[in-house]
Design a protein around this motif. Structure first.
Motif, PDB file in Angstrom:
ATOM      1  N   SER A 134      65.069  10.528 131.856  1.00  0.00           N
ATOM      2  CA  SER A 134      63.920  11.433 131.768  1.00  0.00           C
ATOM      3  C   SER A 134      63.276  11.432 130.384  1.00  0.00           C
ATOM      4  O   SER A 134      62.323  12.181 130.135  1.00  0.00           O
ATOM      5  N   GLY A 135      63.799  10.601 129.470  1.00  0.00           N
ATOM      6  CA  GLY A 135      63.340  10.614 128.085  1.00  0.00           C
ATOM      7  C   GLY A 135      61.986   9.967 127.896  1.00  0.00           C
ATOM      8  O   GLY A 135      61.456   9.263 128.771  1.00  0.00           O
ATOM      9  N   ARG A 136      61.413  10.216 126.724  1.00  0.00           N
ATOM     10  CA  ARG A 136      60.106   9.655 126.393  1.00  0.00           C
ATOM     11  C   ARG A 136      60.153   8.961 125.025  1.00  0.00           C
ATOM     12  O   ARG A 136      60.874   9.379 124.132  1.00  0.00           O
ATOM     13  N   LEU A 137      59.363   7.909 124.927  1.00  0.00           N
ATOM     14  CA  LEU A 137      59.119   7.233 123.656  1.00  0.00           C
ATOM     15  C   LEU A 137      57.671   7.500 123.265  1.00  0.00           C
ATOM     16  O   LEU A 137      56.765   7.295 124.079  1.00  0.00           O
ATOM     17  N   VAL A 138      57.463   7.953 122.035  1.00  0.00           N
ATOM     18  CA  VAL A 138      56.107   8.163 121.535  1.00  0.00           C
ATOM     19  C   VAL A 138      55.870   7.181 120.385  1.00  0.00           C
ATOM     20  O   VAL A 138      56.558   7.217 119.369  1.00  0.00           O
ATOM     21  N   LEU A 139      54.900   6.292 120.595  1.00  0.00           N
ATOM     22  CA  LEU A 139      54.508   5.308 119.583  1.00  0.00           C
ATOM     23  C   LEU A 139      53.228   5.799 118.933  1.00  0.00           C
ATOM     24  O   LEU A 139      52.190   5.889 119.595  1.00  0.00           O
ATOM     25  N   GLY A 140      53.280   6.124 117.651  1.00  0.00           N
ATOM     26  CA  GLY A 140      52.115   6.690 116.998  1.00  0.00           C
ATOM     27  C   GLY A 140      51.524   5.804 115.928  1.00  0.00           C
ATOM     28  O   GLY A 140      52.200   4.956 115.343  1.00  0.00           O
ATOM     29  N   ASP A 141      50.233   6.003 115.674  1.00  0.00           N
ATOM     30  CA  ASP A 141      49.530   5.353 114.575  1.00  0.00           C
ATOM     31  C   ASP A 141      49.444   3.838 114.767  1.00  0.00           C
ATOM     32  O   ASP A 141      49.605   3.070 113.811  1.00  0.00           O
ATOM     33  N   ILE A 142      49.174   3.400 115.990  1.00  0.00           N
ATOM     34  CA  ILE A 142      49.017   1.979 116.283  1.00  0.00           C
ATOM     35  C   ILE A 142      47.639   1.510 115.802  1.00  0.00           C
ATOM     36  O   ILE A 142      46.614   2.107 116.137  1.00  0.00           O
ATOM     37  N   LEU A 143      47.623   0.428 115.026  1.00  0.00           N
ATOM     38  CA  LEU A 143      46.366  -0.115 114.510  1.00  0.00           C
ATOM     39  C   LEU A 143      45.658  -0.925 115.591  1.00  0.00           C
ATOM     40  O   LEU A 143      46.282  -1.732 116.284  1.00  0.00           O
ATOM     41  N   ARG A 144      44.363  -0.718 115.701  1.00  0.00           N
ATOM     42  CA  ARG A 144      43.549  -1.440 116.684  1.00  0.00           C
ATOM     43  C   ARG A 144      42.893  -2.657 116.037  1.00  0.00           C
ATOM     44  O   ARG A 144      42.479  -2.601 114.872  1.00  0.00           O
ATOM     45  N   PRO A 145      42.754  -3.766 116.765  1.00  0.00           N
ATOM     46  CA  PRO A 145      42.211  -4.988 116.162  1.00  0.00           C
ATOM     47  C   PRO A 145      40.755  -4.852 115.729  1.00  0.00           C
ATOM     48  O   PRO A 145      40.322  -5.514 114.785  1.00  0.00           O
ATOM     49  N   GLU A 146      39.996  -3.993 116.402  1.00  0.00           N
ATOM     50  CA  GLU A 146      38.567  -3.884 116.101  1.00  0.00           C
ATOM     51  C   GLU A 146      38.262  -2.859 115.008  1.00  0.00           C
ATOM     52  O   GLU A 146      37.098  -2.659 114.632  1.00  0.00           O
ATOM     53  N   VAL A 147      39.289  -2.183 114.509  1.00  0.00           N
ATOM     54  CA  VAL A 147      39.091  -1.148 113.498  1.00  0.00           C
ATOM     55  C   VAL A 147      39.641  -1.649 112.155  1.00  0.00           C
ATOM     56  O   VAL A 147      40.830  -1.931 112.036  1.00  0.00           O
ATOM     57  N   GLY A 148      38.773  -1.731 111.169  1.00  0.00           N
ATOM     58  CA  GLY A 148      39.163  -2.280 109.882  1.00  0.00           C
ATOM     59  C   GLY A 148      39.596  -1.234 108.873  1.00  0.00           C
ATOM     60  O   GLY A 148      39.709  -0.037 109.172  1.00  0.00           O
ATOM     61  N   MET A 149      39.790  -1.695 107.633  1.00  0.00           N
ATOM     62  CA  MET A 149      40.296  -0.834 106.579  1.00  0.00           C
ATOM     63  C   MET A 149      39.315   0.286 106.223  1.00  0.00           C
ATOM     64  O   MET A 149      39.724   1.362 105.764  1.00  0.00           O
ATOM     65  N   SER A 194      45.637  -4.040 120.834  1.00  0.00           N
ATOM     66  CA  SER A 194      44.703  -3.338 121.713  1.00  0.00           C
ATOM     67  C   SER A 194      45.488  -2.423 122.634  1.00  0.00           C
ATOM     68  O   SER A 194      46.718  -2.558 122.784  1.00  0.00           O
ATOM     69  N   GLU A 195      44.796  -1.503 123.260  1.00  0.00           N
ATOM     70  CA  GLU A 195      45.459  -0.608 124.211  1.00  0.00           C
ATOM     71  C   GLU A 195      46.138  -1.406 125.320  1.00  0.00           C
ATOM     72  O   GLU A 195      47.302  -1.152 125.672  1.00  0.00           O
ATOM     73  N   ALA A 196      45.435  -2.394 125.855  1.00  0.00           N
ATOM     74  CA  ALA A 196      45.995  -3.202 126.946  1.00  0.00           C
ATOM     75  C   ALA A 196      47.226  -3.976 126.490  1.00  0.00           C
ATOM     76  O   ALA A 196      48.216  -4.100 127.242  1.00  0.00           O
ATOM     77  N   LYS A 197      47.199  -4.469 125.268  1.00  0.00           N
ATOM     78  CA  LYS A 197      48.327  -5.269 124.777  1.00  0.00           C
ATOM     79  C   LYS A 197      49.567  -4.403 124.567  1.00  0.00           C
ATOM     80  O   LYS A 197      50.690  -4.826 124.892  1.00  0.00           O
ATOM     81  N   ILE A 198      49.376  -3.201 124.044  1.00  0.00           N
ATOM     82  CA  ILE A 198      50.526  -2.309 123.861  1.00  0.00           C
ATOM     83  C   ILE A 198      51.115  -1.906 125.207  1.00  0.00           C
ATOM     84  O   ILE A 198      52.345  -1.905 125.389  1.00  0.00           O
ATOM     85  N   VAL A 199      50.271  -1.558 126.153  1.00  0.00           N
ATOM     86  CA  VAL A 199      50.761  -1.169 127.480  1.00  0.00           C
ATOM     87  C   VAL A 199      51.525  -2.330 128.117  1.00  0.00           C
ATOM     88  O   VAL A 199      52.594  -2.130 128.713  1.00  0.00           O
ATOM     89  N   ALA A 200      51.004  -3.547 127.967  1.00  0.00           N
ATOM     90  CA  ALA A 200      51.681  -4.718 128.524  1.00  0.00           C
ATOM     91  C   ALA A 200      53.004  -4.987 127.803  1.00  0.00           C
ATOM     92  O   ALA A 200      54.012  -5.335 128.446  1.00  0.00           O
TER      93      ALA A 200
END
Length: 231
Positions: A134-149, A194-200
């Motif tokens: 029943s546990g959960r993993l929370v992955l936070g602060d993932i960098l997106r490829p289209e968002v720069g510095m 990307s969102e799709a890549k993390i989900v995959a």
């Protein structure tokens, strides 16, 4: 990840000031607490860093495991939280010896960008083994490829302006531009997903995941995902 571990184990300038550093960990602790659903939970903070506000997280659960790869940081964690019976400090290798299905909530915040894809996969495998059904993993602060510095800079300046350390942040940005961090970031790079890549990637590791409405921390242009066993 070894280069980044060495960096964070050194005297670095990633924070603009002590006030910035303290606020950063206060915000992270607040966001972790928001994901704790029961007071008897066992919580794992994977590659937790200095975790200065960990005592607040421990107050909201039964046991908090601070897992940290950098030995110097780990030593400071042990010294800082030795009196707190709810907090246990562990190396990442120690996690492999823990009982399976013993963790209710695992969080990994602002860590994936410093890992190679293979290191990330290995970490997910360890966490999946430790999580209860029943546990959960929370992955936070993932960098997106289209968002720069630039967006990172804007997020920092907005956070600084709202919390009284704008001058320190501006000075800190100049220091960072000339620092080992910038050189290391240019040489080693950061992983972006990307969102799709993390989900995959999570699906490949045995999780079902979805993106949270809000990112953990103060940067709204990064992403947080909540994952569960896919069985």
């Amino acid at each position: 990840m070894d280069d980044w571990i060495d960096y964070y184990d050194s005297t670095h300038t990633i924070y603009a000031s002590k006030h910035h550093r303290d606020l950063h960990f206060e915000v992270i602790a607040r966001d972790i607490i928001g994901y704790i659903s029961q007071s008897d939970a066992t919580v794992l903070d994977y590659a937790c860093g200095e975790a200065l506000s960990a005592a607040k997280v421990a107050d909201a659960c039964d046991k908090l495991i601070l897992a940290e790869p950098a030995p110097g940081v780990r030593g400071r964690l042990i010294a800082r939280f030795a009196p707190n019976t709810k907090i246990r400090v562990r190396s990442l290798d120690d996690l492999r010896k823990m009982a399976e299905k013993s963790v209710d909530l695992a969080v990994m915040i602002s860590v994936a960008q410093y890992m190679t894809p293979d290191e990330f996969d290995a970490a997910l495998a360890v966490i999946r083994r430790l999580l209860k059904p029943s546990g959960r993993l929370v992955l936070g602060d993932i960098l997106r490829p289209e968002v720069g510095m630039l967006r990172d800079v804007l997020a920092l300046l907005r956070f600084a302006a709202g919390n009284g350390f704008l001058k320190d942040a501006l000075i800190g940005l100049i220091s960072t531009a000339l620092s080992d961090y910038r050189q290391l970031r240019s040489r080693v790079g950061l992983q972006r997903y990307s969102e799709a890549k993390i989900v995959a990637k999570l699906a490949q590791a045995g999780f079902t995941a979805s993106r949270a409405h809000f990112n953990m921390g103060y940067n709204p242009w990064r992403m947080t995902f909540v994952a569960r066993h896919s069985f």
